[in-house]
Design a protein around this motif. Structure first.
Motif, mmCIF file in Angstrom:
data_model
loop_
_atom_site.group_PDB
_atom_site.id
_atom_site.type_symbol
_atom_site.label_atom_id
_atom_site.label_comp_id
_atom_site.label_asym_id
_atom_site.label_seq_id
_atom_site.Cartn_x
_atom_site.Cartn_y
_atom_site.Cartn_z
ATOM 1 N N GLU A 19 0.807 -1.222 0.000
ATOM 2 C CA GLU A 19 0.000 0.000 0.000
ATOM 3 C C GLU A 19 0.843 1.278 0.000
ATOM 4 N N PHE A 20 2.161 1.123 -0.069
ATOM 5 C CA PHE A 20 3.064 2.268 0.059
ATOM 6 C C PHE A 20 3.700 2.650 -1.279
ATOM 7 N N CYS A 21 3.838 3.955 -1.466
ATOM 8 C CA CYS A 21 4.519 4.487 -2.640
ATOM 9 C C CYS A 21 5.486 5.570 -2.171
ATOM 10 N N VAL A 22 6.764 5.400 -2.502
ATOM 11 C CA VAL A 22 7.777 6.402 -2.175
ATOM 12 C C VAL A 22 8.233 7.040 -3.479
ATOM 13 N N ILE A 23 8.141 8.361 -3.521
ATOM 14 C CA ILE A 23 8.585 9.103 -4.695
ATOM 15 C C ILE A 23 9.750 9.983 -4.259
ATOM 16 N N SER A 24 10.913 9.715 -4.841
ATOM 17 C CA SER A 24 12.115 10.488 -4.524
ATOM 18 C C SER A 24 12.395 11.460 -5.660
ATOM 19 N N PHE A 25 12.579 12.703 -5.284
ATOM 20 C CA PHE A 25 12.885 13.752 -6.252
ATOM 21 C C PHE A 25 14.382 14.028 -6.203
ATOM 22 N N VAL A 26 15.021 13.976 -7.370
ATOM 23 C CA VAL A 26 16.466 14.118 -7.462
ATOM 24 C C VAL A 26 16.795 15.272 -8.414
ATOM 25 N N CYS A 49 -1.857 2.516 -4.433
ATOM 26 C CA CYS A 49 -1.366 2.772 -3.075
ATOM 27 C C CYS A 49 -2.276 3.744 -2.335
ATOM 28 N N LYS A 50 -2.224 3.669 -1.012
ATOM 29 C CA LYS A 50 -2.976 4.582 -0.140
ATOM 30 C C LYS A 50 -2.056 5.466 0.690
ATOM 31 N N PHE A 51 -0.794 5.092 0.775
ATOM 32 C CA PHE A 51 0.165 5.814 1.604
ATOM 33 C C PHE A 51 1.326 6.266 0.719
ATOM 34 N N PHE A 52 1.574 7.570 0.707
ATOM 35 C CA PHE A 52 2.579 8.144 -0.176
ATOM 36 C C PHE A 52 3.610 8.925 0.627
ATOM 37 N N ILE A 53 4.851 8.825 0.193
ATOM 38 C CA ILE A 53 5.947 9.583 0.788
ATOM 39 C C ILE A 53 6.662 10.310 -0.343
ATOM 40 N N GLU A 80 -8.691 12.486 -4.319
ATOM 41 C CA GLU A 80 -9.097 11.490 -5.307
ATOM 42 C C GLU A 80 -8.814 10.066 -4.848
ATOM 43 N N LYS A 81 -7.710 9.875 -4.127
ATOM 44 C CA LYS A 81 -7.313 8.533 -3.703
ATOM 45 C C LYS A 81 -7.649 8.272 -2.225
ATOM 46 N N ASN A 82 -8.123 9.311 -1.534
ATOM 47 C CA ASN A 82 -8.395 9.207 -0.099
ATOM 48 C C ASN A 82 -7.182 8.618 0.634
ATOM 49 N N GLY A 83 -5.999 9.082 0.229
ATOM 50 C CA GLY A 83 -4.752 8.563 0.766
ATOM 51 C C GLY A 83 -4.139 9.482 1.802
ATOM 52 N N ARG A 84 -3.016 9.057 2.307
ATOM 53 C CA ARG A 84 -2.255 9.826 3.300
ATOM 54 C C ARG A 84 -0.866 10.095 2.740
ATOM 55 N N ASP A 111 11.167 14.168 9.186
ATOM 56 C CA ASP A 111 12.604 14.258 8.932
ATOM 57 C C ASP A 111 13.078 13.402 7.763
ATOM 58 N N ASN A 112 12.578 12.153 7.686
ATOM 59 C CA ASN A 112 13.107 11.237 6.677
ATOM 60 C C ASN A 112 12.105 10.121 6.359
ATOM 61 N N ILE A 113 12.485 9.240 5.452
ATOM 62 C CA ILE A 113 11.602 8.154 5.018
ATOM 63 C C ILE A 113 11.266 7.216 6.176
ATOM 64 N N ARG A 114 12.211 6.919 7.020
ATOM 65 C CA ARG A 114 11.974 6.007 8.139
ATOM 66 C C ARG A 114 10.855 6.531 9.040
ATOM 67 N N VAL A 115 10.910 7.816 9.375
ATOM 68 C CA VAL A 115 9.865 8.425 10.210
ATOM 69 C C VAL A 115 8.529 8.421 9.457
ATOM 70 N N ALA A 116 8.566 8.723 8.175
ATOM 71 C CA ALA A 116 7.345 8.732 7.363
ATOM 72 C C ALA A 116 6.686 7.354 7.351
ATOM 73 N N LEU A 117 7.475 6.311 7.148
ATOM 74 C CA LEU A 117 6.928 4.951 7.152
ATOM 75 C C LEU A 117 6.323 4.593 8.503
ATOM 76 N N ALA A 118 7.002 4.975 9.570
ATOM 77 C CA ALA A 118 6.494 4.685 10.919
ATOM 78 C C ALA A 118 5.161 5.396 11.149
#
Length: 125
Positions: A19-26, A49-53, A80-84, A111-118
Motif C-alpha cells: 500500500e506504500f509508494c515512495v517518490i524520490s525527487f532528485v 497505493c494509499k500511503f505516499f511519501i 481522489e485517492k483518499n490517501g495519506r 525528517d526522513n523516510i523512516r519516520v514517514a513509514l512509521a
C-alpha cells in the motif's frame, strides 16, 4: 522501481510496495522538471497505493514554477485517492517557503523516510 528523467537536472524515482509508494525527487525542481512532474502525477493517479511519501533528500532546488504541480499531486493523493501523505528530506528553508505559500501542510513534514513509514504504518487497518 521506476526511474524517469526528462532533463539531466531532474528525475524522480517511484517505488511501490503493497500500500506504500515512495517518490524520490532528485536534482532541481524547476521549469525543466515540469514535464517529468506531470508524468509523476499521472503515475500517482494510476497507483493503487494509499500511503505516499515524497522524499526531497536529493533535491537541490524547489522553484516556484513547480509548486502548482506539487499541490496537484497532494490533492490527488488526499481527495481522489483518499490517501495519506508525508514529505521527508525537506531543507528547512524550503519547508518554510512551501508552508508559507500554502503548497504543503506542516503537519505532513517529517525528517526522513523512516519516520514517514512509521507514521503512515499507524493508519494500516
Amino acid at each position: 522501481m521506476e526511474e524517469n528523467s526528462t532533463a539531466e537536472e531532474f528525475k524522480y524515482l517511484l517505488a511501490e510496495q503493497k500500500e506504500f509508494c515512495v517518490i524520490s525527487f532528485v536534482g532541481s525542481l524547476d521549469h525543466h522538471a515540469v514535464i517529468a512532474l506531470d508524468e509523476c502525477l499521472k503515475k500517482i493517479k494510476e497507483s493503487n497505493c494509499k500511503f505516499f511519501i515524497f522524499n526531497f533528500r536529493d533535491a537541490v532546488e524547489i522553484h516556484t514554477t513547480t509548486h502548482r504541480l506539487l499541490v496537484q499531486m497532494q490533492h490527488t493523493i488526499r481527495k481522489e485517492k483518499n490517501g495519506r501523505l508525508r514529505l521527508g528530506g525537506l531543507h528547512p528553508k524550503w519547508k518554510s517557503e512551501l508552508v508559507a505559500d500554502g503548497s504543503i501542510r506542516a503537519d505532513e513534514v517529517v525528517d526522513n523516510i523512516r519516520v514517514a513509514l512509521a507514521e503512515l504504518s499507524k493508519f494500516i487497518s
